[in-house]
Scaffold this active site. Structure first.
Site, PDB file in Angstrom:
ATOM      1  N   ASN A   1       0.870  -1.171   0.000  1.00  0.00           N
ATOM      2  CA  ASN A   1       0.000   0.000   0.000  1.00  0.00           C
ATOM      3  C   ASN A   1       0.914   1.230   0.000  1.00  0.00           C
ATOM      4  O   ASN A   1       1.480   1.577   1.035  1.00  0.00           O
ATOM      5  CB  ASN A   1      -0.866  -0.052   1.269  1.00  0.00           C
ATOM      6  CG  ASN A   1      -1.800   1.122   1.383  1.00  0.00           C
ATOM      7  OD1 ASN A   1      -1.832   1.999   0.512  1.00  0.00           O
ATOM      8  ND2 ASN A   1      -2.565   1.150   2.468  1.00  0.00           N
TER       9      ASN A   1
ATOM     10  N   ARG B   1      -2.509  -2.210  -3.582  1.00  0.00           N
ATOM     11  CA  ARG B   1      -3.687  -1.388  -3.374  1.00  0.00           C
ATOM     12  C   ARG B   1      -3.627  -0.197  -4.338  1.00  0.00           C
ATOM     13  O   ARG B   1      -2.619   0.495  -4.409  1.00  0.00           O
ATOM     14  CB  ARG B   1      -3.693  -0.867  -1.949  1.00  0.00           C
ATOM     15  CG  ARG B   1      -4.884  -0.004  -1.683  1.00  0.00           C
ATOM     16  CD  ARG B   1      -4.831   0.530  -0.288  1.00  0.00           C
ATOM     17  NE  ARG B   1      -6.107   1.122   0.046  1.00  0.00           N
ATOM     18  CZ  ARG B   1      -6.489   1.377   1.268  1.00  0.00           C
ATOM     19  NH1 ARG B   1      -5.703   1.086   2.265  1.00  0.00           N
ATOM     20  NH2 ARG B   1      -7.656   1.917   1.509  1.00  0.00           N
TER      21      ARG B   1
ATOM     22  N   HIS C   1     -12.482   3.547   0.073  1.00  0.00           N
ATOM     23  CA  HIS C   1     -12.527   2.584   1.196  1.00  0.00           C
ATOM     24  C   HIS C   1     -13.343   1.338   0.825  1.00  0.00           C
ATOM     25  O   HIS C   1     -13.824   0.640   1.710  1.00  0.00           O
ATOM     26  CB  HIS C   1     -13.164   3.207   2.460  1.00  0.00           C
ATOM     27  CG  HIS C   1     -12.372   4.318   3.069  1.00  0.00           C
ATOM     28  ND1 HIS C   1     -12.961   5.437   3.587  1.00  0.00           N
ATOM     29  CD2 HIS C   1     -11.049   4.466   3.250  1.00  0.00           C
ATOM     30  CE1 HIS C   1     -12.036   6.251   4.067  1.00  0.00           C
ATOM     31  NE2 HIS C   1     -10.856   5.684   3.868  1.00  0.00           N
TER      32      HIS C   1
ATOM     33  N   ARG D   1      -9.643  16.795   6.442  1.00  0.00           N
ATOM     34  CA  ARG D   1     -10.410  17.140   5.229  1.00  0.00           C
ATOM     35  C   ARG D   1     -11.780  17.702   5.604  1.00  0.00           C
ATOM     36  O   ARG D   1     -12.407  17.221   6.550  1.00  0.00           O
ATOM     37  CB  ARG D   1     -10.617  15.896   4.360  1.00  0.00           C
ATOM     38  CG  ARG D   1      -9.336  15.340   3.820  1.00  0.00           C
ATOM     39  CD  ARG D   1      -9.561  14.058   3.037  1.00  0.00           C
ATOM     40  NE  ARG D   1      -8.535  13.089   3.377  1.00  0.00           N
ATOM     41  CZ  ARG D   1      -8.612  11.792   3.136  1.00  0.00           C
ATOM     42  NH1 ARG D   1      -9.677  11.280   2.543  1.00  0.00           N
ATOM     43  NH2 ARG D   1      -7.632  10.981   3.488  1.00  0.00           N
TER      44      ARG D   1
ATOM     45  N   GLU E   1      -7.836  -4.632   5.465  1.00  0.00           N
ATOM     46  CA  GLU E   1      -7.756  -4.398   4.021  1.00  0.00           C
ATOM     47  C   GLU E   1      -6.670  -5.251   3.373  1.00  0.00           C
ATOM     48  O   GLU E   1      -6.823  -5.718   2.253  1.00  0.00           O
ATOM     49  CB  GLU E   1      -7.515  -2.905   3.757  1.00  0.00           C
ATOM     50  CG  GLU E   1      -8.746  -2.081   4.100  1.00  0.00           C
ATOM     51  CD  GLU E   1      -8.448  -0.630   4.416  1.00  0.00           C
ATOM     52  OE1 GLU E   1      -7.726  -0.381   5.401  1.00  0.00           O
ATOM     53  OE2 GLU E   1      -8.925   0.250   3.693  1.00  0.00           O
TER      54      GLU E   1
END
Ligand code: ADP
Length: 400
Positions: free
Chosen positions: A7, A91, A180, A241, A384
């Protein structure tokens, strides 16, 4: 079959070496601050022992080479030879409309991932740097790309199109994609197992609450709506964010703060969210401590965060005609009982009452609602990397 899961962020590489059959993590680690001062590799190998290596690492290729060396290192290594690695799972954040599922990487796939760079300028170049470096170092093994957007490709047009001229969608692919997806898919499958129900019968709201945070409405195992959009900036108020804001605010900030559009974009990505509201931190552990000490803006930041999550849960309940379970996952969703408590307050009308005692317990998959309630409240740790390893193995059946 050993699968190396990767990742890559713009200045970081996270990795795991997973034994697919047993699901055992043989080694894992992270390199941070690539290309900057103070680069370091933190590697957990044999017996979970942590090893820290501090040295300048100029780029992703040098970083991956270092990790591969550590994997076969006499002292810290977990394998004898790199040939023991059967496949790489990468990923990839943005797969646009080109990828509805994971795929083996070839030149065409690389070209299609490149085309998505305009939509994920911070993420896809880093993902590609990792893919290119690994393919150069180990071209003889298969490499798979697993996309954060793919799970959301089932979202219908009425949910993914913005109120913009349709031409912009045709010309530039301007639409909601959602992110996600790897995590939302994983926890929804675990929820069905836990509830001993068929996924096709369930209406789930998955709350992935980490530094980046998004909700997904999952009906019959398929994503039907999600809170992130064209980029991971839309939706919830996050660590740094802003989430959704009135678009008129962007030219307003450009004028008043003398910024370019690109600068405002960076600002809304990195300086907003609970960090911007609290003026303190993007980390909820800091905010919880400060709020306990009476910091009102830290409390306000958390209240705004939870309120936005609640509003999405409400809208997804209506969109799906009801909800059978709400799932909490990722750093904050798994660990913060305070945030779960504020999100779950006043959900009685939907059929859920939080059990405060159960909510305080820690552990793996667990139920935090009151026994007998029709709407289940679940905490499900995400994984993940395991999904990426499983998807990679699925694409390499001849190797299993
Ligand atoms: P990402 O993968 O998006 O970087 P994570 O899923 O690791 O994020 O979540 C990180 C965030 O989770 C931290 O910034 C912090 O706000 C929150 N978090 C982690 N542990 C706790 C905890 N024990 N209490 C409250 N918040 C926590």
């Amino acid at each position: 079959m050993k699968i190396f899961v990767l990742n890559c962020g713009s200045s970081s590489i996270k990795y795991q070496l997973i034994e697919h059959e047993s699901k055992n993590v043989l080694a894992r680690g992270v390199i941070e601050r690539i290309g900057m001062d103070g680069t370091f590799l933190k590697h957990y190998g044999r017996d979970g022992q942590a090893v820290e290596i501090k040295r300048h690492i100029a780029n992703h290729s040098a970083g991956i080479q270092l990790v591969l060396n550590v994997l076969i290192d006499k002292e810290n290594g977990v394998i004898n030879d790199l040939s023991e690695i059967s496949a790489f799972g990468h990923r990839v954040v943005h797969g646009g409309e080109a990828f509805r599922e994971a795929t083996l990487i070839n030149e065409q796939v690389i070209e299609d991932i490149k085309k998505c760079i305009t939509m994920a300028p911070l993420h896809n170049p880093a993902n590609l740097a990792g893919i290119n470096a690994c393919r150069e170092l180990m071209p003889e093994v298969p490499h798979a790309a697993v996309f954060d957007t793919a799970f959301h490709q089932s979202i219908p047009a009425k949910a993914y199109l913005y109120g913009l001229p349709y031409d912009l969608y045709v010309k530039y692919g301007l639409r909601k994609y959602g992110f996600h997806g790897i995590s939302h898919q994983y926890v929804s499958e675990r929820a069905a197992e836990y509830l001993q129900k068929d996924l096709s019968e369930l209406r789930l709201v998955s709350c992935h609450l980490g530094n980046g945070a998004s909700l997904a409405a999952i009906k019959g195992g398929k994503s039907v709506d999600t809170s992130m959009g064209f980029t991971p900036l839309e939706g919830l108020v996050m660590g740094t964010r802003c989430g959704e804001v009135d678009p008129a605010i962007i030219p307003f900030i450009m004028d008043r703060e003398d910024m370019t559009g690109r600068q405002v974009y960076q600002y809304l990505n990195n300086k907003a969210g609970v960090l911007g509201i609290s003026g303190l931190s993007s980390d909820f552990r800091d905010l919880e401590r400060a709020a306990e000490d009476g910091d009102e803006r830290a409390q306000l930041a958390m209240d705004i965060f939870s309120y936005r999550v609640k509003k999405y849960i409400g809208s997804y309940a209506v969109a799906m005609g009801g909800i059978d379970a709400i799932i909490f996952t990722a750093g904050l969703g798994e660990n913060s009982d305070a945030i779960r408590e504020s999100i779950c307050s006043d959900l009685e009308f939907l059929g859920a009452r939080l059990d405060r005692e159960k909510n305080r317990l820690r552990g793996g998959i667990r139920e935090i609602g009151t026994d007998g309630d029709s709407l289940k409240l679940l905490v499900i740790p995400t994984n993940e990397e395991l999904v990426i390893a499983e998807e990679t193995a699925r694409l390499c059946p001849h190797m299993v």
